[in-house]
Design a protein around this motif. Structure first.
Motif, PDB file in Angstrom:
ATOM      1  N   GLN A 166      26.739 -30.240   7.160  1.00 55.37           N
ATOM      2  CA  GLN A 166      26.572 -31.634   7.555  1.00 55.37           C
ATOM      3  C   GLN A 166      27.196 -31.859   8.918  1.00 55.37           C
ATOM      4  OE1 GLN A 166      28.792 -33.439   4.352  1.00 55.37           O
ATOM      5  NE2 GLN A 166      30.348 -34.105   5.798  1.00 55.37           N
ATOM      6  N   GLY A 167      26.763 -32.895   9.583  1.00 55.79           N
ATOM      7  CA  GLY A 167      27.332 -33.255  10.873  1.00 55.79           C
ATOM      8  C   GLY A 167      26.517 -32.787  12.062  1.00 55.79           C
ATOM      9  N   LEU A 168      25.328 -32.238  11.824  1.00 52.43           N
ATOM     10  CA  LEU A 168      24.475 -31.862  12.939  1.00 52.43           C
ATOM     11  C   LEU A 168      23.964 -33.124  13.622  1.00 52.43           C
ATOM     12  CD1 LEU A 168      22.381 -29.002  11.308  1.00 52.43           C
ATOM     13  CD2 LEU A 168      24.171 -28.765  13.008  1.00 52.43           C
ATOM     14  N   LYS A 169      23.640 -33.015  14.884  1.00 48.50           N
ATOM     15  CA  LYS A 169      23.167 -34.188  15.628  1.00 48.50           C
ATOM     16  C   LYS A 169      21.806 -34.627  15.113  1.00 48.50           C
ATOM     17  CE  LYS A 169      25.752 -33.263  19.776  1.00 48.50           C
ATOM     18  NZ  LYS A 169      25.723 -33.176  21.225  1.00 48.50           N
ATOM     19  N   LYS A 170      21.527 -35.907  15.291  1.00 49.60           N
ATOM     20  CA  LYS A 170      20.263 -36.487  14.815  1.00 49.60           C
ATOM     21  C   LYS A 170      19.059 -35.931  15.568  1.00 49.60           C
ATOM     22  CE  LYS A 170      22.315 -39.702  12.265  1.00 49.60           C
ATOM     23  NZ  LYS A 170      22.410 -39.557  10.859  1.00 49.60           N
ATOM     24  N   GLU A 171      19.284 -35.452  16.785  1.00 52.26           N
ATOM     25  CA  GLU A 171      18.167 -34.976  17.606  1.00 52.26           C
ATOM     26  C   GLU A 171      17.590 -33.653  17.115  1.00 52.26           C
ATOM     27  OE1 GLU A 171      20.776 -32.926  21.143  1.00 52.26           O
ATOM     28  OE2 GLU A 171      20.565 -35.101  21.053  1.00 52.26           O
ATOM     29  N   PHE A 172      18.317 -32.923  16.273  1.00 54.85           N
ATOM     30  CA  PHE A 172      17.819 -31.662  15.739  1.00 54.85           C
ATOM     31  C   PHE A 172      16.879 -31.930  14.577  1.00 54.85           C
ATOM     32  CE2 PHE A 172      22.084 -29.995  17.234  1.00 54.85           C
ATOM     33  CZ  PHE A 172      21.564 -29.456  18.384  1.00 54.85           C
ATOM     34  N   SER A 173      15.892 -31.063  14.427  1.00 54.61           N
ATOM     35  CA  SER A 173      14.986 -31.136  13.293  1.00 54.61           C
ATOM     36  C   SER A 173      15.606 -30.337  12.145  1.00 54.61           C
ATOM     37  CB  SER A 173      13.625 -30.562  13.661  1.00 54.61           C
ATOM     38  OG  SER A 173      12.815 -30.490  12.531  1.00 54.61           O
ATOM     39  N   TYR A 174      16.049 -31.054  11.123  1.00 53.66           N
ATOM     40  CA  TYR A 174      16.727 -30.404  10.001  1.00 53.66           C
ATOM     41  C   TYR A 174      15.796 -29.465   9.260  1.00 53.66           C
ATOM     42  CZ  TYR A 174      20.859 -33.341  10.458  1.00 53.66           C
ATOM     43  OH  TYR A 174      22.012 -33.917  10.908  1.00 53.66           O
ATOM     44  N   ASN A 175      14.533 -29.831   9.152  1.00 56.10           N
ATOM     45  CA  ASN A 175      13.595 -28.975   8.425  1.00 56.10           C
ATOM     46  C   ASN A 175      13.344 -27.661   9.157  1.00 56.10           C
ATOM     47  OD1 ASN A 175      13.246 -30.737   6.277  1.00 56.10           O
ATOM     48  ND2 ASN A 175      11.674 -31.898   7.359  1.00 56.10           N
ATOM     49  N   LYS A 176      13.296 -27.687  10.484  1.00 59.16           N
ATOM     50  CA  LYS A 176      13.118 -26.442  11.243  1.00 59.16           C
ATOM     51  C   LYS A 176      14.359 -25.550  11.141  1.00 59.16           C
ATOM     52  CE  LYS A 176       9.736 -28.081  14.577  1.00 59.16           C
ATOM     53  NZ  LYS A 176       9.446 -28.309  15.989  1.00 59.16           N
ATOM     54  N   GLU A 196      16.258 -16.241   7.737  1.00 58.68           N
ATOM     55  CA  GLU A 196      17.289 -15.340   8.250  1.00 58.68           C
ATOM     56  C   GLU A 196      18.157 -14.756   7.134  1.00 58.68           C
ATOM     57  OE1 GLU A 196      19.323 -13.380  11.335  1.00 58.68           O
ATOM     58  OE2 GLU A 196      17.552 -14.656  11.523  1.00 58.68           O
ATOM     59  N   PHE A 197      18.512 -15.588   6.136  1.00 58.70           N
ATOM     60  CA  PHE A 197      19.487 -15.153   5.129  1.00 58.70           C
ATOM     61  C   PHE A 197      18.880 -14.917   3.757  1.00 58.70           C
ATOM     62  CE2 PHE A 197      21.952 -18.076   7.984  1.00 58.70           C
ATOM     63  CZ  PHE A 197      22.372 -17.054   8.821  1.00 58.70           C
ATOM     64  N   CYS A 198      17.540 -14.991   3.640  1.00 56.69           N
ATOM     65  CA  CYS A 198      16.850 -14.711   2.377  1.00 56.69           C
ATOM     66  C   CYS A 198      17.444 -15.513   1.218  1.00 56.69           C
ATOM     67  CB  CYS A 198      16.882 -13.219   2.048  1.00 56.69           C
ATOM     68  SG  CYS A 198      16.101 -12.210   3.289  1.00 56.69           S
ATOM     69  N   CYS A 199      17.505 -16.823   1.404  1.00 61.56           N
ATOM     70  CA  CYS A 199      18.005 -17.693   0.347  1.00 61.56           C
ATOM     71  C   CYS A 199      17.158 -18.952   0.316  1.00 61.56           C
ATOM     72  CB  CYS A 199      19.472 -18.047   0.576  1.00 61.56           C
ATOM     73  SG  CYS A 199      19.756 -19.028   2.043  1.00 61.56           S
ATOM     74  N   ASN A 200      17.284 -19.719  -0.737  1.00 59.56           N
ATOM     75  CA  ASN A 200      16.548 -20.962  -0.858  1.00 59.56           C
ATOM     76  C   ASN A 200      17.442 -22.107  -0.396  1.00 59.56           C
ATOM     77  OD1 ASN A 200      14.448 -22.641  -1.380  1.00 59.56           O
ATOM     78  ND2 ASN A 200      14.624 -22.552  -3.612  1.00 59.56           N
ATOM     79  N   GLY A 201      16.827 -23.228  -0.025  1.00 55.78           N
ATOM     80  CA  GLY A 201      17.610 -24.363   0.425  1.00 55.78           C
ATOM     81  C   GLY A 201      16.778 -25.622   0.483  1.00 55.78           C
ATOM     82  N   THR A 202      17.461 -26.732   0.755  1.00 53.88           N
ATOM     83  CA  THR A 202      16.790 -28.021   0.843  1.00 53.88           C
ATOM     84  C   THR A 202      17.586 -28.951   1.745  1.00 53.88           C
ATOM     85  OG1 THR A 202      15.866 -29.829  -0.447  1.00 53.88           O
ATOM     86  CG2 THR A 202      17.975 -28.977  -1.178  1.00 53.88           C
ATOM     87  N   VAL A 203      16.930 -30.019   2.201  1.00 49.62           N
ATOM     88  CA  VAL A 203      17.591 -31.068   2.974  1.00 49.62           C
ATOM     89  C   VAL A 203      17.715 -32.280   2.064  1.00 49.62           C
ATOM     90  CG1 VAL A 203      17.466 -32.569   4.977  1.00 49.62           C
ATOM     91  CG2 VAL A 203      16.665 -30.226   5.150  1.00 49.62           C
ATOM     92  N   VAL A 204      18.947 -32.773   1.890  1.00 45.80           N
ATOM     93  CA  VAL A 204      19.224 -33.888   1.002  1.00 45.80           C
ATOM     94  C   VAL A 204      19.665 -35.084   1.840  1.00 45.80           C
ATOM     95  CG1 VAL A 204      20.684 -34.677  -0.895  1.00 45.80           C
ATOM     96  CG2 VAL A 204      19.902 -32.325  -0.835  1.00 45.80           C
ATOM     97  N   GLN A 205      19.138 -36.256   1.530  1.00 43.52           N
ATOM     98  CA  GLN A 205      19.538 -37.487   2.216  1.00 43.52           C
ATOM     99  C   GLN A 205      20.645 -38.145   1.401  1.00 43.52           C
ATOM    100  OE1 GLN A 205      18.513 -38.641   5.175  1.00 43.52           O
ATOM    101  NE2 GLN A 205      19.915 -40.360   5.010  1.00 43.52           N
ATOM    102  N   ASP A 206      21.850 -38.252   2.003  1.00 47.56           N
ATOM    103  CA  ASP A 206      22.995 -38.884   1.352  1.00 47.56           C
ATOM    104  C   ASP A 206      23.262 -40.220   2.033  1.00 47.56           C
ATOM    105  OD1 ASP A 206      26.307 -39.016   1.221  1.00 47.56           O
ATOM    106  OD2 ASP A 206      25.328 -38.267  -0.584  1.00 47.56           O
ATOM    107  N   PRO A 207      23.536 -41.290   1.272  1.00 45.44           N
ATOM    108  CA  PRO A 207      23.750 -42.599   1.908  1.00 45.44           C
ATOM    109  C   PRO A 207      24.977 -42.643   2.813  1.00 45.44           C
ATOM    110  CG  PRO A 207      24.041 -42.736  -0.481  1.00 45.44           C
ATOM    111  CD  PRO A 207      23.570 -41.356  -0.171  1.00 45.44           C
TER     112      PRO A 207
END
Length: 118
Positions: free
Chosen positions: A48-58, A66-77
């Motif tokens: 967490q804490g990446l800048k808003k200008e980055f595309s989180y999905n990319k 790169e790391f052969c793992c699964n993941g997701t982007v979660v929206q936290d209030p």
């Protein structure tokens, strides 16, 4: 009887300099990389804490490849968007972010990465 002059000491605020507007305190933005223990040997790495200008999905797509793992982007209030990866990927993610985010094509000078166990 004469009145005594009582001097009340003024309150000293040790954090007055840190709270000043022009002190520059807290101007750095940090990327927090944490690990959450699930059950048994299973764990979850959060970024967490990446800048808003980055595309989180990319970024997530590149991390998963790169790391052969699964993941997701979660929206936290409270925290905004948080990237979650399976497994303990703290060192991998920190090295990946330092290499990719600070590359010359992005034009960023530095990135502050902290990782810790929750």
């Amino acid at each position: 009887m004469s009145e005594l002059d009582v001097q009340i000491p003024t309150a000293f605020d040790p954090f007055a300099e840190a709270n000043a507007e022009d002190s520059g305190a807290g101007t750095k933005e940090y990327v927090h990389i944490r690990i959450q223990q699930r059950n048994g040997r299973k764990s979850l790495t959060t970024v967490q804490g990446l800048k808003k200008e980055f595309s989180y999905n990319k970024i997530l797509k590149d991390l998963k490849k790169e790391f052969c793992c699964n993941g997701t982007v979660v929206q936290d209030p409270e925290l905004g968007q948080v990237i979650q990866l399976q497994g303990d990927q703290r060192k991998n993610v920190s090295s990946f972010l330092v290499q990719v985010v600070t590359s010359p094509k992005n034009g960023l000078d530095d990135v502050n990465v902290f990782y810790r166990s929750c």
